[in-house]
Motif scaffolding. Structure first.
Motif, PDB file in Angstrom:
ATOM      1  N   GLU A 501      11.679 -12.723  14.361  1.00 37.36           N
ATOM      2  CA  GLU A 501      11.749 -13.624  13.044  1.00 37.36           C
ATOM      3  C   GLU A 501      12.762 -14.480  12.880  1.00 37.36           C
ATOM      4  O   GLU A 501      12.542 -15.635  12.441  1.00 37.36           O
ATOM      5  CB  GLU A 501      11.832 -12.392  11.954  1.00 37.36           C
ATOM      6  N   GLN A 505      12.149 -18.504  12.520  1.00 36.44           N
ATOM      7  CA  GLN A 505      12.769 -19.144  11.440  1.00 36.44           C
ATOM      8  C   GLN A 505      13.687 -20.271  11.962  1.00 36.44           C
ATOM      9  O   GLN A 505      13.566 -21.529  11.353  1.00 36.44           O
ATOM     10  CB  GLN A 505      13.453 -18.183  10.617  1.00 36.44           C
ATOM     11  N   ASN A 508      11.522 -23.439  13.086  1.00 36.56           N
ATOM     12  CA  ASN A 508      10.723 -24.230  12.404  1.00 36.56           C
ATOM     13  C   ASN A 508      11.399 -25.614  11.781  1.00 36.56           C
ATOM     14  O   ASN A 508      10.698 -26.439  11.587  1.00 36.56           O
ATOM     15  CB  ASN A 508      10.531 -23.155  11.031  1.00 36.56           C
TER      16      ASN A 508
END
Length: 565
Positions: A501, A505, A508
Protein backbone atom coordinates in the motif's frame (compact mmCIF):
# COMPACT_ATOMS: atom_id res chain seq x y z
CA UNK A 1 112.34 -3.47 -21.15
CA UNK A 2 109.01 -5.03 -20.17
CA UNK A 3 110.78 -8.36 -19.59
CA UNK A 4 113.23 -6.73 -17.20
CA UNK A 5 110.46 -5.02 -15.25
CA UNK A 6 108.46 -8.26 -15.04
CA UNK A 7 111.50 -10.17 -13.84
CA UNK A 8 112.23 -7.51 -11.25
CA UNK A 9 108.65 -7.58 -9.97
CA UNK A 10 108.72 -11.40 -9.79
CA UNK A 11 111.93 -11.26 -7.74
CA UNK A 12 110.36 -8.74 -5.38
CA UNK A 13 107.26 -10.99 -4.95
CA UNK A 14 109.38 -14.08 -4.32
CA UNK A 15 111.51 -12.24 -1.76
CA UNK A 16 108.39 -10.93 -0.02
CA UNK A 17 106.78 -14.40 0.12
CA UNK A 18 110.02 -15.87 1.42
CA UNK A 19 110.28 -13.21 4.09
CA UNK A 20 106.71 -13.78 5.23
CA UNK A 21 107.14 -17.55 5.37
CA UNK A 22 110.38 -17.20 7.34
CA UNK A 23 108.73 -14.92 9.84
CA UNK A 24 105.81 -17.39 10.27
CA UNK A 25 108.19 -20.31 10.80
CA UNK A 26 110.29 -18.32 13.27
CA UNK A 27 107.13 -17.65 15.26
CA UNK A 28 106.48 -21.39 15.48
CA UNK A 29 110.07 -21.97 16.61
CA UNK A 30 109.64 -19.28 19.28
CA UNK A 31 106.47 -20.98 20.55
CA UNK A 32 108.24 -24.35 20.75
CA UNK A 33 111.14 -22.74 22.61
CA UNK A 34 108.67 -21.14 25.02
CA UNK A 35 107.09 -24.58 25.70
CA UNK A 36 110.57 -26.00 26.37
CA UNK A 37 111.30 -23.25 28.91
CA UNK A 38 107.94 -23.86 30.62
CA UNK A 39 108.79 -27.56 30.94
CA UNK A 40 112.21 -26.68 32.44
CA UNK A 41 110.46 -24.46 34.98
CA UNK A 42 107.94 -27.09 36.12
CA UNK A 43 108.24 -27.41 39.97
CA UNK A 44 109.27 -31.06 39.84
CA UNK A 45 112.35 -30.56 42.03
CA UNK A 46 110.30 -28.83 44.72
CA UNK A 47 107.75 -31.64 44.68
CA UNK A 48 110.49 -34.25 44.95
CA UNK A 49 111.74 -32.50 48.11
CA UNK A 50 108.35 -33.27 49.72
CA UNK A 51 109.04 -36.97 49.26
CA UNK A 52 112.33 -36.69 51.19
CA UNK A 53 110.31 -35.77 54.28
CA UNK A 54 108.77 -39.28 54.18
CA UNK A 55 110.49 -42.52 55.23
CA UNK A 56 112.96 -42.96 52.40
CA UNK A 57 112.86 -46.73 52.48
CA UNK A 58 111.20 -49.52 50.58
CA UNK A 59 108.57 -48.50 48.05
CA UNK A 60 109.05 -44.77 48.70
CA UNK A 61 112.78 -44.96 48.02
CA UNK A 62 112.23 -46.94 44.82
CA UNK A 63 109.64 -44.51 43.53
CA UNK A 64 111.78 -41.48 44.45
CA UNK A 65 114.76 -42.85 42.55
CA UNK A 66 112.63 -43.60 39.49
CA UNK A 67 111.08 -40.12 39.53
CA UNK A 68 114.47 -38.41 40.05
CA UNK A 69 116.01 -40.37 37.17
CA UNK A 70 113.04 -39.47 34.92
CA UNK A 71 113.43 -35.77 35.75
CA UNK A 72 117.21 -35.85 35.32
CA UNK A 73 116.82 -37.56 31.95
CA UNK A 74 114.38 -34.87 30.81
CA UNK A 75 116.62 -32.00 31.99
CA UNK A 76 119.99 -33.39 30.94
CA UNK A 77 119.14 -35.33 27.80
CA UNK A 78 115.73 -34.65 26.25
CA UNK A 79 115.60 -30.85 26.62
CA UNK A 80 119.21 -30.30 25.34
CA UNK A 81 118.36 -32.47 22.35
CA UNK A 82 115.33 -30.25 21.75
CA UNK A 83 117.65 -27.19 21.91
CA UNK A 84 119.81 -28.64 19.16
CA UNK A 85 116.78 -29.35 17.00
CA UNK A 86 115.53 -25.81 17.50
CA UNK A 87 118.88 -24.50 16.21
CA UNK A 88 118.67 -26.87 13.23
CA UNK A 89 115.17 -25.67 12.48
CA UNK A 90 116.27 -22.01 12.53
CA UNK A 91 119.18 -22.86 10.23
CA UNK A 92 116.83 -24.55 7.73
CA UNK A 93 114.50 -21.55 7.86
CA UNK A 94 117.41 -19.17 7.14
CA UNK A 95 118.26 -21.28 4.07
CA UNK A 96 114.60 -21.38 2.97
CA UNK A 97 114.49 -25.15 3.53
CA UNK A 98 110.95 -24.95 4.86
CA UNK A 99 110.01 -28.61 4.40
CA UNK A 100 113.04 -29.77 6.36
CA UNK A 101 112.32 -27.14 9.03
CA UNK A 102 108.67 -28.32 9.23
CA UNK A 103 109.77 -31.94 9.80
CA UNK A 104 112.22 -30.89 12.55
CA UNK A 105 109.52 -28.81 14.27
CA UNK A 106 107.14 -31.81 14.18
CA UNK A 107 109.85 -33.92 15.91
CA UNK A 108 110.37 -31.17 18.50
CA UNK A 109 106.64 -31.05 19.22
CA UNK A 110 106.51 -34.83 19.72
CA UNK A 111 109.49 -34.66 22.10
CA UNK A 112 107.87 -31.86 24.09
CA UNK A 113 104.58 -33.82 24.29
CA UNK A 114 106.46 -36.88 25.52
CA UNK A 115 108.35 -34.86 28.15
CA UNK A 116 105.12 -33.21 29.40
CA UNK A 117 103.38 -36.56 29.63
CA UNK A 118 106.27 -38.02 31.69
CA UNK A 119 106.21 -35.03 34.03
CA UNK A 120 102.42 -35.21 34.43
CA UNK A 121 102.58 -38.91 35.30
CA UNK A 122 105.48 -38.28 37.66
CA UNK A 123 103.68 -35.51 39.54
CA UNK A 124 100.44 -37.52 39.70
CA UNK A 125 102.23 -40.52 41.23
CA UNK A 126 104.18 -38.24 43.55
CA UNK A 127 101.04 -36.42 44.78
CA UNK A 128 99.29 -39.74 45.26
CA UNK A 129 102.16 -40.96 47.43
CA UNK A 130 102.42 -37.78 49.50
CA UNK A 131 98.62 -37.53 49.76
CA UNK A 132 98.40 -41.20 50.78
CA UNK A 133 100.65 -40.58 53.77
CA UNK A 134 98.42 -37.71 54.98
CA UNK A 135 95.12 -39.51 54.25
CA UNK A 136 96.40 -42.71 55.86
CA UNK A 137 97.29 -40.91 59.06
CA UNK A 138 93.91 -39.13 59.26
CA UNK A 139 91.83 -42.20 58.31
CA UNK A 140 93.70 -44.49 60.70
CA UNK A 141 92.93 -42.20 63.62
CA UNK A 142 89.24 -42.34 62.73
CA UNK A 143 89.33 -46.15 62.30
CA UNK A 144 91.10 -46.64 65.64
CA UNK A 145 88.58 -44.42 67.40
CA UNK A 146 85.71 -46.46 65.97
CA UNK A 147 87.58 -49.65 66.92
CA UNK A 148 87.94 -48.50 70.54
CA UNK A 149 84.25 -47.52 70.65
CA UNK A 150 83.22 -50.92 69.24
CA UNK A 151 85.44 -52.76 71.74
CA UNK A 152 83.88 -50.82 74.65
CA UNK A 153 80.36 -51.44 73.36
CA UNK A 154 80.99 -55.19 73.10
CA UNK A 155 82.37 -55.33 76.64
CA UNK A 156 79.56 -53.23 78.13
CA UNK A 157 76.67 -54.94 76.30
CA UNK A 158 78.06 -58.41 75.67
CA UNK A 159 74.82 -60.06 76.79
CA UNK A 160 72.88 -58.41 73.94
CA UNK A 161 75.09 -60.10 71.31
CA UNK A 162 74.54 -63.69 72.46
CA UNK A 163 76.47 -66.28 70.43
CA UNK A 164 77.83 -63.60 68.10
CA UNK A 165 80.04 -62.02 70.82
CA UNK A 166 83.04 -64.39 70.31
CA UNK A 167 82.85 -63.97 66.52
CA UNK A 168 82.73 -60.19 66.86
CA UNK A 169 85.77 -60.35 69.17
CA UNK A 170 87.66 -62.33 66.54
CA UNK A 171 86.76 -59.74 63.91
CA UNK A 172 87.94 -56.93 66.19
CA UNK A 173 91.20 -58.79 66.85
CA UNK A 174 91.65 -59.22 63.11
CA UNK A 175 91.27 -55.47 62.65
CA UNK A 176 93.76 -54.82 65.47
CA UNK A 177 96.38 -57.04 63.81
CA UNK A 178 95.99 -55.02 60.63
CA UNK A 179 96.82 -51.87 62.59
CA UNK A 180 100.26 -53.32 63.24
CA UNK A 181 100.59 -54.24 59.59
CA UNK A 182 99.77 -50.64 58.69
CA UNK A 183 102.49 -49.33 60.98
CA UNK A 184 105.01 -51.72 59.42
CA UNK A 185 104.12 -50.68 55.87
CA UNK A 186 104.34 -47.00 56.83
CA UNK A 187 107.70 -47.48 58.55
CA UNK A 188 109.02 -49.27 55.47
CA UNK A 189 107.87 -46.38 53.26
CA UNK A 190 105.22 -48.49 51.49
CA UNK A 191 102.61 -45.74 51.66
CA UNK A 192 100.60 -46.91 48.66
CA UNK A 193 100.25 -50.44 50.00
CA UNK A 194 99.33 -48.90 53.35
CA UNK A 195 96.64 -46.89 51.55
CA UNK A 196 95.05 -50.04 50.15
CA UNK A 197 95.11 -51.55 53.63
CA UNK A 198 93.42 -48.46 55.11
CA UNK A 199 90.64 -48.55 52.51
CA UNK A 200 90.01 -52.22 53.28
CA UNK A 201 90.02 -51.44 57.01
CA UNK A 202 87.43 -48.66 56.53
CA UNK A 203 85.14 -51.04 54.67
CA UNK A 204 85.54 -53.84 57.22
CA UNK A 205 85.00 -51.45 60.14
CA UNK A 206 81.82 -50.02 58.56
CA UNK A 207 80.51 -53.58 58.05
CA UNK A 208 81.38 -54.57 61.61
CA UNK A 209 79.74 -51.48 63.11
CA UNK A 210 76.59 -52.11 61.10
CA UNK A 211 76.46 -55.67 62.42
CA UNK A 212 77.03 -54.49 66.00
CA UNK A 213 74.23 -51.96 65.53
CA UNK A 214 71.71 -54.46 64.13
CA UNK A 215 72.46 -57.72 66.01
CA UNK A 216 71.04 -56.50 69.38
CA UNK A 217 67.82 -55.61 67.51
CA UNK A 218 67.59 -58.73 65.36
CA UNK A 219 68.28 -61.29 68.14
CA UNK A 220 65.23 -60.41 70.31
CA UNK A 221 63.07 -59.95 67.23
CA UNK A 222 63.89 -63.43 65.88
CA UNK A 223 64.03 -65.21 69.26
CA UNK A 224 61.27 -63.46 71.16
CA UNK A 225 59.12 -60.84 69.44
CA UNK A 226 58.16 -62.66 66.24
CA UNK A 227 57.86 -66.13 67.89
CA UNK A 228 55.52 -64.61 70.51
CA UNK A 229 53.42 -63.13 67.70
CA UNK A 230 53.26 -66.58 66.12
CA UNK A 231 52.21 -68.07 69.47
CA UNK A 232 49.52 -65.40 69.74
CA UNK A 233 48.34 -66.15 66.21
CA UNK A 234 48.24 -69.88 66.90
CA UNK A 235 46.32 -69.36 70.12
CA UNK A 236 43.86 -67.01 68.45
CA UNK A 237 43.44 -69.44 65.57
CA UNK A 238 42.57 -72.31 67.92
CA UNK A 239 40.24 -70.12 69.98
CA UNK A 240 38.37 -69.00 66.86
CA UNK A 241 37.98 -72.62 65.75
CA UNK A 242 36.41 -73.41 69.15
CA UNK A 243 33.99 -70.52 68.58
CA UNK A 244 32.84 -72.11 65.34
CA UNK A 245 34.94 -70.23 62.79
CA UNK A 246 35.80 -72.26 59.68
CA UNK A 247 39.47 -71.46 58.96
CA UNK A 248 40.64 -74.47 56.93
CA UNK A 249 40.97 -72.38 53.78
CA UNK A 250 43.62 -70.18 55.47
CA UNK A 251 45.98 -73.12 56.24
CA UNK A 252 47.27 -70.98 59.07
CA UNK A 253 49.00 -73.84 60.93
CA UNK A 254 51.15 -74.69 57.91
CA UNK A 255 52.07 -71.05 57.38
CA UNK A 256 53.02 -70.60 61.06
CA UNK A 257 55.20 -73.74 60.92
CA UNK A 258 56.93 -72.42 57.79
CA UNK A 259 57.66 -69.05 59.42
CA UNK A 260 59.05 -70.78 62.53
CA UNK A 261 61.54 -72.63 60.32
CA UNK A 262 62.48 -69.33 58.72
CA UNK A 263 63.14 -67.78 62.13
CA UNK A 264 65.36 -70.75 63.10
CA UNK A 265 67.34 -70.17 59.92
CA UNK A 266 67.63 -66.44 60.71
CA UNK A 267 68.97 -67.25 64.21
CA UNK A 268 71.68 -69.43 62.68
CA UNK A 269 72.61 -66.68 60.24
CA UNK A 270 72.73 -64.08 63.03
CA UNK A 271 75.00 -66.40 65.05
CA UNK A 272 77.36 -66.27 62.04
CA UNK A 273 76.94 -62.45 61.94
CA UNK A 274 75.41 -62.68 58.45
CA UNK A 275 73.18 -59.71 59.23
CA UNK A 276 72.44 -58.40 55.74
CA UNK A 277 70.87 -61.66 54.54
CA UNK A 278 68.61 -61.72 57.62
CA UNK A 279 67.55 -58.09 57.14
CA UNK A 280 66.74 -58.70 53.47
CA UNK A 281 64.43 -61.62 54.35
CA UNK A 282 62.97 -60.40 57.64
CA UNK A 283 60.80 -57.70 56.05
CA UNK A 284 58.92 -60.34 54.06
CA UNK A 285 58.50 -62.44 57.23
CA UNK A 286 56.99 -59.47 59.10
CA UNK A 287 54.61 -58.84 56.19
CA UNK A 288 53.54 -62.50 56.20
CA UNK A 289 52.78 -62.39 59.93
CA UNK A 290 50.81 -59.14 59.48
CA UNK A 291 48.88 -60.81 56.66
CA UNK A 292 47.93 -63.72 58.93
CA UNK A 293 46.62 -61.25 61.53
CA UNK A 294 44.63 -59.49 58.80
CA UNK A 295 43.10 -62.79 57.62
CA UNK A 296 41.90 -63.64 61.13
CA UNK A 297 40.59 -60.11 61.62
CA UNK A 298 38.81 -60.40 58.27
CA UNK A 299 36.99 -63.51 59.50
CA UNK A 300 35.94 -61.74 62.71
CA UNK A 301 34.73 -58.71 60.80
CA UNK A 302 32.97 -60.95 58.25
CA UNK A 303 31.03 -62.65 61.05
CA UNK A 304 30.01 -59.27 62.46
CA UNK A 305 28.96 -58.07 58.99
CA UNK A 306 26.95 -61.24 58.37
CA UNK A 307 25.05 -60.80 61.66
CA UNK A 308 24.21 -57.25 60.58
CA UNK A 309 23.61 -57.81 56.87
CA UNK A 310 21.84 -61.18 56.77
CA UNK A 311 18.54 -59.95 58.20
CA UNK A 312 18.82 -56.69 56.26
CA UNK A 313 19.32 -58.62 53.04
CA UNK A 314 16.24 -60.75 53.78
CA UNK A 315 14.18 -57.62 54.49
CA UNK A 316 15.40 -55.98 51.28
CA UNK A 317 14.39 -59.03 49.27
CA UNK A 318 10.91 -58.97 50.84
CA UNK A 319 10.62 -55.25 50.13
CA UNK A 320 11.76 -55.86 46.56
CA UNK A 321 9.07 -58.54 46.10
CA UNK A 322 6.42 -56.23 47.57
CA UNK A 323 7.48 -53.35 45.32
CA UNK A 324 7.38 -55.65 42.30
CA UNK A 325 3.80 -56.70 43.11
CA UNK A 326 2.84 -53.03 43.27
CA UNK A 327 4.68 -52.42 40.00
CA UNK A 328 2.65 -55.20 38.33
CA UNK A 329 -0.63 -53.69 39.56
CA UNK A 330 0.41 -50.21 38.47
CA UNK A 331 1.42 -51.51 35.07
CA UNK A 332 -2.02 -53.09 34.60
CA UNK A 333 -3.75 -49.86 35.62
CA UNK A 334 -1.56 -47.79 33.28
CA UNK A 335 -2.33 -50.22 30.43
CA UNK A 336 -6.02 -49.29 30.69
CA UNK A 337 -5.22 -45.63 29.97
CA UNK A 338 -1.98 -45.75 28.00
CA UNK A 339 -0.62 -47.90 25.23
CA UNK A 340 2.52 -49.89 26.26
CA UNK A 341 4.71 -52.01 23.97
CA UNK A 342 5.37 -55.66 24.85
CA UNK A 343 8.88 -54.89 26.06
CA UNK A 344 7.53 -52.39 28.59
CA UNK A 345 4.71 -54.68 29.72
CA UNK A 346 7.24 -57.49 30.34
CA UNK A 347 9.47 -55.44 32.67
CA UNK A 348 7.73 -56.55 35.92
CA UNK A 349 7.80 -60.19 34.73
CA UNK A 350 11.49 -59.92 33.94
CA UNK A 351 12.17 -58.40 37.36
CA UNK A 352 10.16 -61.24 38.92
CA UNK A 353 12.38 -63.87 37.30
CA UNK A 354 15.57 -62.12 38.38
CA UNK A 355 14.17 -61.69 41.89
CA UNK A 356 13.32 -65.39 42.08
CA UNK A 357 16.87 -66.39 41.13
CA UNK A 358 18.27 -63.89 43.63
CA UNK A 359 16.03 -65.29 46.37
CA UNK A 360 17.31 -68.81 45.69
CA UNK A 361 20.91 -67.59 45.87
CA UNK A 362 20.15 -65.94 49.20
CA UNK A 363 18.52 -69.13 50.58
CA UNK A 364 21.66 -71.12 49.72
CA UNK A 365 23.96 -68.58 51.43
CA UNK A 366 21.63 -68.26 54.41
CA UNK A 367 21.54 -72.04 54.90
CA UNK A 368 25.35 -72.12 54.84
CA UNK A 369 25.45 -69.35 57.45
CA UNK A 370 23.19 -71.30 59.83
CA UNK A 371 25.03 -74.57 59.12
CA UNK A 372 28.36 -72.90 60.15
CA UNK A 373 30.30 -75.07 57.72
CA UNK A 374 31.82 -72.34 55.55
CA UNK A 375 34.24 -69.52 56.20
CA UNK A 376 32.51 -66.29 57.21
CA UNK A 377 34.65 -64.24 54.82
CA UNK A 378 33.52 -66.35 51.84
CA UNK A 379 29.88 -66.22 52.94
CA UNK A 380 30.08 -62.47 53.48
CA UNK A 381 31.50 -62.02 49.96
CA UNK A 382 28.53 -63.98 48.58
CA UNK A 383 26.16 -61.88 50.69
CA UNK A 384 27.70 -58.67 49.38
CA UNK A 385 27.26 -59.87 45.80
CA UNK A 386 23.57 -60.50 46.54
CA UNK A 387 23.26 -57.00 48.04
CA UNK A 388 24.75 -55.50 44.87
CA UNK A 389 22.23 -57.43 42.75
CA UNK A 390 19.39 -56.25 44.99
CA UNK A 391 20.52 -52.62 44.56
CA UNK A 392 20.64 -53.13 40.79
CA UNK A 393 17.07 -54.50 40.75
CA UNK A 394 15.90 -51.63 42.96
CA UNK A 395 17.31 -49.12 40.50
CA UNK A 396 15.57 -50.90 37.61
CA UNK A 397 12.28 -50.90 39.52
CA UNK A 398 12.62 -47.19 40.26
CA UNK A 399 13.39 -46.37 36.62
CA UNK A 400 10.30 -48.25 35.39
CA UNK A 401 8.07 -46.74 38.09
CA UNK A 402 9.31 -43.29 37.06
CA UNK A 403 8.52 -44.12 33.42
CA UNK A 404 4.94 -45.07 34.34
CA UNK A 405 4.56 -41.92 36.42
CA UNK A 406 5.88 -39.76 33.58
CA UNK A 407 3.21 -41.02 31.19
CA UNK A 408 0.52 -38.98 33.04
CA UNK A 409 2.87 -35.99 33.24
CA UNK A 410 3.57 -36.25 29.50
CA UNK A 411 -0.19 -36.39 28.78
CA UNK A 412 -0.85 -33.24 30.84
CA UNK A 413 2.11 -31.48 29.21
CA UNK A 414 0.77 -32.42 25.76
CA UNK A 415 -2.71 -31.05 26.63
CA UNK A 416 -1.14 -27.81 27.90
CA UNK A 417 0.87 -27.50 24.69
CA UNK A 418 -2.25 -28.12 22.64
CA UNK A 419 -4.04 -25.23 24.42
CA UNK A 420 -1.04 -23.01 23.73
CA UNK A 421 -1.16 -23.88 20.00
CA UNK A 422 -4.88 -23.04 19.89
CA UNK A 423 -4.15 -19.65 21.45
CA UNK A 424 -1.41 -19.04 18.89
CA UNK A 425 -3.79 -19.76 16.00
CA UNK A 426 -6.39 -17.47 17.55
CA UNK A 427 -3.74 -14.76 17.89
CA UNK A 428 -2.86 -15.13 14.19
CA UNK A 429 -6.56 -14.68 13.24
CA UNK A 430 -6.80 -11.64 15.50
CA UNK A 431 -3.70 -10.04 13.92
CA UNK A 432 -5.07 -10.53 10.41
CA UNK A 433 -8.45 -9.09 11.35
CA UNK A 434 -6.95 -6.09 13.14
CA UNK A 435 -4.62 -5.20 10.25
CA UNK A 436 -7.58 -4.84 7.80
CA UNK A 437 -6.08 -7.23 5.25
CA UNK A 438 -8.42 -7.04 2.21
CA UNK A 439 -8.28 -10.77 1.61
CA UNK A 440 -6.17 -13.90 2.19
CA UNK A 441 -3.96 -15.62 -0.43
CA UNK A 442 -4.64 -19.29 -1.13
CA UNK A 443 -1.19 -20.23 0.17
CA UNK A 444 -1.94 -18.63 3.53
CA UNK A 445 -5.35 -20.31 3.69
CA UNK A 446 -3.60 -23.66 3.11
CA UNK A 447 -1.29 -22.95 6.05
CA UNK A 448 -4.26 -22.16 8.28
CA UNK A 449 -6.01 -25.35 7.22
CA UNK A 450 -2.83 -27.41 7.77
CA UNK A 451 -2.31 -25.98 11.29
CA UNK A 452 -5.96 -26.65 12.22
CA UNK A 453 -5.76 -30.17 10.79
CA UNK A 454 -2.58 -30.93 12.78
CA UNK A 455 -4.22 -29.73 15.99
CA UNK A 456 -7.28 -31.90 15.31
CA UNK A 457 -5.00 -34.91 14.84
CA UNK A 458 -3.47 -34.30 18.27
CA UNK A 459 -6.97 -33.99 19.78
CA UNK A 460 -7.97 -37.30 18.20
CA UNK A 461 -4.86 -39.03 19.56
CA UNK A 462 -5.57 -37.71 23.04
CA UNK A 463 -9.11 -39.07 22.87
CA UNK A 464 -7.98 -42.60 22.06
CA UNK A 465 -8.07 -45.31 24.77
CA UNK A 466 -5.57 -46.61 25.65
CA UNK A 467 -3.55 -43.52 24.97
CA UNK A 468 -0.44 -43.96 22.78
CA UNK A 469 1.91 -41.26 24.08
CA UNK A 470 4.54 -41.91 21.41
CA UNK A 471 1.94 -41.20 18.74
CA UNK A 472 0.73 -38.14 20.66
CA UNK A 473 4.27 -36.75 20.83
CA UNK A 474 4.81 -37.32 17.11
CA UNK A 475 1.55 -35.58 16.15
CA UNK A 476 2.25 -32.77 18.62
CA UNK A 477 5.64 -32.05 17.03
CA UNK A 478 3.98 -31.73 13.60
CA UNK A 479 1.31 -29.43 15.04
CA UNK A 480 3.91 -27.20 16.72
CA UNK A 481 5.82 -26.90 13.45
CA UNK A 482 2.65 -26.05 11.46
CA UNK A 483 1.51 -23.37 13.96
CA UNK A 484 4.97 -21.77 14.11
CA UNK A 485 5.06 -21.57 10.30
CA UNK A 486 1.55 -20.02 10.32
CA UNK A 487 2.63 -17.41 12.90
CA UNK A 488 5.66 -16.50 10.83
CA UNK A 489 3.67 -16.25 7.58
CA UNK A 490 0.99 -14.14 9.35
CA UNK A 491 3.56 -11.50 10.28
CA UNK A 492 5.01 -11.61 6.76
CA UNK A 493 1.51 -11.22 5.20
CA UNK A 494 0.60 -8.19 7.32
CA UNK A 495 3.97 -6.57 6.55
CA UNK A 496 3.60 -7.21 2.79
CA UNK A 497 0.09 -5.66 2.71
CA UNK A 498 1.28 -2.58 4.57
CA UNK A 499 4.39 -2.13 2.39
CA UNK A 500 2.53 -2.73 -0.88
CA UNK A 501 0.00 0.00 0.00
CA UNK A 502 2.76 2.43 0.95
CA UNK A 503 4.84 1.82 -2.20
CA UNK A 504 1.80 2.16 -4.53
CA UNK A 505 0.83 5.39 -2.77
CA UNK A 506 4.37 6.69 -3.08
CA UNK A 507 4.56 5.71 -6.76
CA UNK A 508 1.36 7.51 -7.66
CA UNK A 509 3.35 10.78 -7.78
CA UNK A 510 5.18 9.47 -10.87
CA UNK A 511 2.12 7.92 -12.57
CA UNK A 512 1.31 10.88 -14.88
CA UNK A 513 4.95 11.69 -15.67
CA UNK A 514 6.21 8.18 -16.51
CA UNK A 515 3.97 5.87 -18.61
CA UNK A 516 6.07 2.80 -17.69
CA UNK A 517 5.55 3.53 -14.03
CA UNK A 518 1.82 3.88 -14.57
CA UNK A 519 1.61 0.50 -16.34
CA UNK A 520 3.59 -1.25 -13.59
CA UNK A 521 1.51 0.34 -10.85
CA UNK A 522 -1.69 -0.78 -12.60
CA UNK A 523 -0.33 -4.37 -12.63
CA UNK A 524 0.66 -4.01 -8.93
CA UNK A 525 -2.85 -2.79 -8.04
CA UNK A 526 -4.38 -5.72 -9.93
CA UNK A 527 -2.17 -8.17 -8.02
CA UNK A 528 -3.10 -6.46 -4.76
CA UNK A 529 -6.84 -6.82 -5.51
CA UNK A 530 -6.20 -10.53 -6.24
CA UNK A 531 -4.56 -10.83 -2.74
CA UNK A 532 -1.14 -11.48 -4.32
CA UNK A 533 0.51 -9.01 -1.94
CA UNK A 534 4.08 -10.20 -2.44
CA UNK A 535 3.77 -9.83 -6.24
CA UNK A 536 2.16 -6.40 -5.84
CA UNK A 537 4.98 -5.20 -3.58
CA UNK A 538 7.66 -6.48 -5.94
CA UNK A 539 6.16 -4.84 -9.08
CA UNK A 540 5.46 -1.48 -7.38
CA UNK A 541 8.94 -1.30 -5.83
CA UNK A 542 10.64 -2.17 -9.17
CA UNK A 543 8.65 0.54 -11.02
CA UNK A 544 9.41 3.31 -8.52
CA UNK A 545 13.09 2.42 -8.11
CA UNK A 546 13.75 2.97 -11.85
CA UNK A 547 12.73 6.64 -11.67
CA UNK A 548 13.73 7.30 -8.07
CA UNK A 549 17.03 5.57 -7.05
CA UNK A 550 16.73 7.04 -3.54
CA UNK A 551 13.31 5.43 -3.17
CA UNK A 552 14.37 2.72 -0.72
CA UNK A 553 15.95 5.24 1.67
CA UNK A 554 12.89 7.52 1.47
CA UNK A 555 10.63 4.51 2.07
CA UNK A 556 12.68 3.56 5.12
CA UNK A 557 12.40 7.10 6.51
CA UNK A 558 8.66 7.08 5.80
CA UNK A 559 8.20 3.78 7.60
CA UNK A 560 10.19 5.09 10.57
CA UNK A 561 7.91 8.14 10.77
CA UNK A 562 4.83 5.93 10.64
CA UNK A 563 6.28 3.78 13.30
CA UNK A 564 6.77 6.77 15.59
CA UNK A 565 3.24 7.96 14.89
Amino acid sequence: MEFVIGTFLLIIIMVTIGFLMKRKKYQVVDQLDKRKIEIMNRPVADELKKVKKLNMTGQTEELFERWRQTWDEIITTELPAIDEKLIDAESCIDKYRFRKAQEIMRQIEESLDSAEEKIDNLLQELNELVGSEEKNRRDMEEIKEKYRSARKRLLAHRHTYGKTAPILEIKLDSLSSQFDQFEELTAEGNYLEARELVLNLKEEMADLLHKMERIPVLIPECTSLLPSQLDELEEGYKEMEKQGYILNHLQLDKEIARIRKELDLYKDLIAKTEVQEVEDSLNETRENIDLLYELLEKEVKAKHDIIQNNNQTFELLQKLKKNNRKLKEETQLVQESYHLVDEQIDVPKKLDKELSLLEKRYEIVSSKIFAKQSAYSLLNDDLMEIRKSIESLQEEQERFAEFLGNLRKDELAARDKLEELRRMIHESHRKVAKSNVPGLPDSYKSLMEDASERINEVIQCLQMKPLNMNQVQDKLELAVEAVEVLNQKTDELIEQVFLAEKVIQYGNRYRSQYPNVREKLIEAEKAFRNYEFSEALEQAAAAVEKVDPQFLKKLSDLLNMDGKD
